[in-house]
Design an enzyme around this catalytic site. Structure first.
Site, PDB file in Angstrom:
ATOM      1  N   ASN A  74       0.866  -1.184   0.000  1.00  0.00           N
ATOM      2  CA  ASN A  74       0.000   0.000   0.000  1.00  0.00           C
ATOM      3  C   ASN A  74       0.903   1.234   0.000  1.00  0.00           C
ATOM      4  O   ASN A  74       1.482   1.569   1.029  1.00  0.00           O
ATOM      5  CB  ASN A  74      -0.884  -0.040   1.259  1.00  0.00           C
ATOM      6  CG  ASN A  74      -1.677   1.248   1.455  1.00  0.00           C
ATOM      7  OD1 ASN A  74      -1.821   2.044   0.535  1.00  0.00           O
ATOM      8  ND2 ASN A  74      -2.200   1.444   2.667  1.00  0.00           N
ATOM      9  N   LYS A  79       0.133   4.236  -0.194  1.00  0.00           N
ATOM     10  CA  LYS A  79      -0.506   5.425   0.398  1.00  0.00           C
ATOM     11  C   LYS A  79      -0.308   6.627  -0.544  1.00  0.00           C
ATOM     12  O   LYS A  79      -0.263   6.424  -1.756  1.00  0.00           O
ATOM     13  CB  LYS A  79       0.035   5.687   1.799  1.00  0.00           C
ATOM     14  CG  LYS A  79       0.009   4.430   2.680  1.00  0.00           C
ATOM     15  CD  LYS A  79       0.163   4.713   4.119  1.00  0.00           C
ATOM     16  CE  LYS A  79       0.339   3.394   4.861  1.00  0.00           C
ATOM     17  NZ  LYS A  79       0.218   3.510   6.290  1.00  0.00           N
ATOM     18  N   HIS A  97      -9.376   0.721   5.378  1.00  0.00           N
ATOM     19  CA  HIS A  97      -8.078   0.985   6.004  1.00  0.00           C
ATOM     20  C   HIS A  97      -8.293   1.953   7.168  1.00  0.00           C
ATOM     21  O   HIS A  97      -9.081   2.883   7.075  1.00  0.00           O
ATOM     22  CB  HIS A  97      -7.110   1.581   4.976  1.00  0.00           C
ATOM     23  CG  HIS A  97      -5.703   1.633   5.446  1.00  0.00           C
ATOM     24  ND1 HIS A  97      -5.264   2.583   6.344  1.00  0.00           N
ATOM     25  CD2 HIS A  97      -4.630   0.842   5.176  1.00  0.00           C
ATOM     26  CE1 HIS A  97      -3.969   2.371   6.580  1.00  0.00           C
ATOM     27  NE2 HIS A  97      -3.567   1.322   5.902  1.00  0.00           N
ATOM     28  N   GLU A 149      -6.674   4.387   8.251  1.00  0.00           N
ATOM     29  CA  GLU A 149      -6.450   5.819   7.982  1.00  0.00           C
ATOM     30  C   GLU A 149      -7.702   6.440   7.384  1.00  0.00           C
ATOM     31  O   GLU A 149      -8.007   7.611   7.622  1.00  0.00           O
ATOM     32  CB  GLU A 149      -5.222   6.002   7.065  1.00  0.00           C
ATOM     33  CG  GLU A 149      -3.927   5.772   7.838  1.00  0.00           C
ATOM     34  CD  GLU A 149      -2.733   5.378   7.000  1.00  0.00           C
ATOM     35  OE1 GLU A 149      -2.775   5.495   5.757  1.00  0.00           O
ATOM     36  OE2 GLU A 149      -1.733   4.933   7.605  1.00  0.00           O
ATOM     37  N   GLU A 203      -5.151  -5.272  10.894  1.00  0.00           N
ATOM     38  CA  GLU A 203      -4.207  -4.163  11.007  1.00  0.00           C
ATOM     39  C   GLU A 203      -4.460  -3.418  12.312  1.00  0.00           C
ATOM     40  O   GLU A 203      -5.288  -2.493  12.354  1.00  0.00           O
ATOM     41  CB  GLU A 203      -4.398  -3.201   9.827  1.00  0.00           C
ATOM     42  CG  GLU A 203      -4.031  -3.790   8.493  1.00  0.00           C
ATOM     43  CD  GLU A 203      -3.444  -2.729   7.566  1.00  0.00           C
ATOM     44  OE1 GLU A 203      -2.351  -2.953   7.072  1.00  0.00           O
ATOM     45  OE2 GLU A 203      -4.059  -1.679   7.389  1.00  0.00           O
ATOM     46  N   GLY A 205       2.185   2.068  10.683  1.00  0.00           N
ATOM     47  CA  GLY A 205       3.012   3.262  10.519  1.00  0.00           C
ATOM     48  C   GLY A 205       3.737   3.695  11.781  1.00  0.00           C
ATOM     49  O   GLY A 205       4.294   4.790  11.831  1.00  0.00           O
ATOM     50  N   SER A 248       3.493  -2.223  10.374  1.00  0.00           N
ATOM     51  CA  SER A 248       4.947  -2.160  10.479  1.00  0.00           C
ATOM     52  C   SER A 248       5.631  -3.485  10.146  1.00  0.00           C
ATOM     53  O   SER A 248       6.619  -3.850  10.781  1.00  0.00           O
ATOM     54  CB  SER A 248       5.362  -1.668  11.873  1.00  0.00           C
ATOM     55  OG  SER A 248       4.829  -0.372  12.095  1.00  0.00           O
TER      56      SER A 248
HETATM   57  C1  PEP Z   1      -0.706  -0.088   5.957  1.00  0.00           C
HETATM   58  O1  PEP Z   1      -0.755   1.074   5.594  1.00  0.00           O
HETATM   59  O2  PEP Z   1      -1.612  -0.864   5.645  1.00  0.00           O
HETATM   60  C2  PEP Z   1       0.434  -0.532   6.753  1.00  0.00           C
HETATM   61  C3  PEP Z   1       0.451  -1.756   7.219  1.00  0.00           C
HETATM   62  O3  PEP Z   1       1.434   0.399   6.967  1.00  0.00           O
HETATM   63  P1  PEP Z   1       2.864   0.114   7.659  1.00  0.00           P
HETATM   64  O4  PEP Z   1       3.397  -1.162   7.083  1.00  0.00           O
HETATM   65  O5  PEP Z   1       3.687   1.301   7.274  1.00  0.00           O
HETATM   66  O6  PEP Z   1       2.626   0.010   9.125  1.00  0.00           O
END
Ligand code: PEP
Length: 259
Positions: free
Chosen positions: A16, A18, A102, A104, A174, A180, A215
């Site tokens: 992703n 973003k 997601h 975010e 997630e 993040g 992460s």
């Molecule tokens: C994500 O945006 O779905 C995600 C898992 O981000 P990150 O790997 O940066 O934590």
């Protein structure tokens, strides 16, 4: 759940991006990923760039097995929804997957469970595979409410679309506190939730892929992928670095070969 049943689920690694990239940056990242992944077959890889770069990614990855997805879509089919992008437009672009719910977007765009469910429906109507994200906040986890939160988020979609529609979908766990932040869920924390999600799916649970996101990095991928109920990763930061991303894809490929 035994090893034999999990062996039928193919590992999936989804990047992703973003709101990152430019035509120039994407060209080198896509080329590096395409060249680095050539010849690998067992695991599946999907890249989700921002909308303006989907066509570029489809074009640049055409000679590979890597697929392209979108990061969101409209909950409506078409019409007066300025700035929105519909499921059929994504399908026109040759997108195969779309991330839905997601955290975010749930937090910053205030997307509700109902909107998430409508997006899921639109995606499937257009032949896209939804990647439905769920996850608890740090506060929920600290209060021991994480499974309740996950259950609520899943049930909202199950009730609207029907459980059977999940045979053609992907789920992603997630945890909000891990996305993040550089903080990854421990294998025990992740496996507890993945197992719980699979049980929530009932009979079809054995066939549905559940990704871990938060992460994810090359150094922890192998350990997470080896777990019974983890079928790959949804990656943010790590998907912007070709070497890191390819190392995680290779870990998925390796797990696929051994489990
Ligand atoms: C994500 O945006 O779905 C995600 C898992 O981000 P990150 O790997 O940066 O934590």
């Amino acid at each position: 759940m035994n090893k034999a049943s999990s062996a039928k689920r193919r590992q999936l690694v989804v990047g992703n991006w973003k709101m990152n990239g430019s035509f120039q940056e994407n060209a080198s990242l896509l080329d590096a990923i395409r060249l680095g992944w050539q010849g690998e077959q067992a695991a599946e890889v999907v890249i989700c760039p921002p909308f303006p770069y989907i066509a570029q990614a489809v074009d640049r990855l055409a000679a590979s097995t890597i697929m392209v997805g979108a990061q969101t879509l409209s909950e409506f089919e078409k019409g007066a929804y300025t700035g929105e992008v519909s499921a059929s437009m994504l399908a026109d672009l040759n997108c195969k997957f779309v991330i839905i719910g997601h955290n975010e977007r749930r937090r910053m765009q205030r997307e509700s469970d109902q909107q998430v469910a409508e997006k899921f429906i639109q995606a499937q109507r257009a032949g896209l595979i939804p990647i439905l994200c769920v996850g608890e906040s740090l506060d929920d986890r600290n209060k021991g409410l994480h499974l309740q939160t996950i259950s609520n988020q899943l049930q909202a979609v199950f009730e609207r679309v029907g459980l059977e529609k999940f045979t053609d979908a992907v789920l992603a766990y997630e945890p909000v506190w891990a996305v993040g932040t550089g903080k990854t869920a421990t294998p025990d924390e992740a496996e507890e939730v993945h197992r719980f999600m699979r049980v929530q799916l009932g009979e079809i649970g054995k066939r549905v892929r559940i990704l871990y996101g938060g992460s994810g990095k090359a150094h922890n991928a192998q350990q997470l992928f080896a777990l019974e109920d983890i079928d790959g990763a949804l990656l943010g930061g790590a998907s912007l670095d070709a070497d890191e991303f390819l190392a995680i894809c290779a870990a998925a490929e390796h797990t696929e070969a051994t489990r």
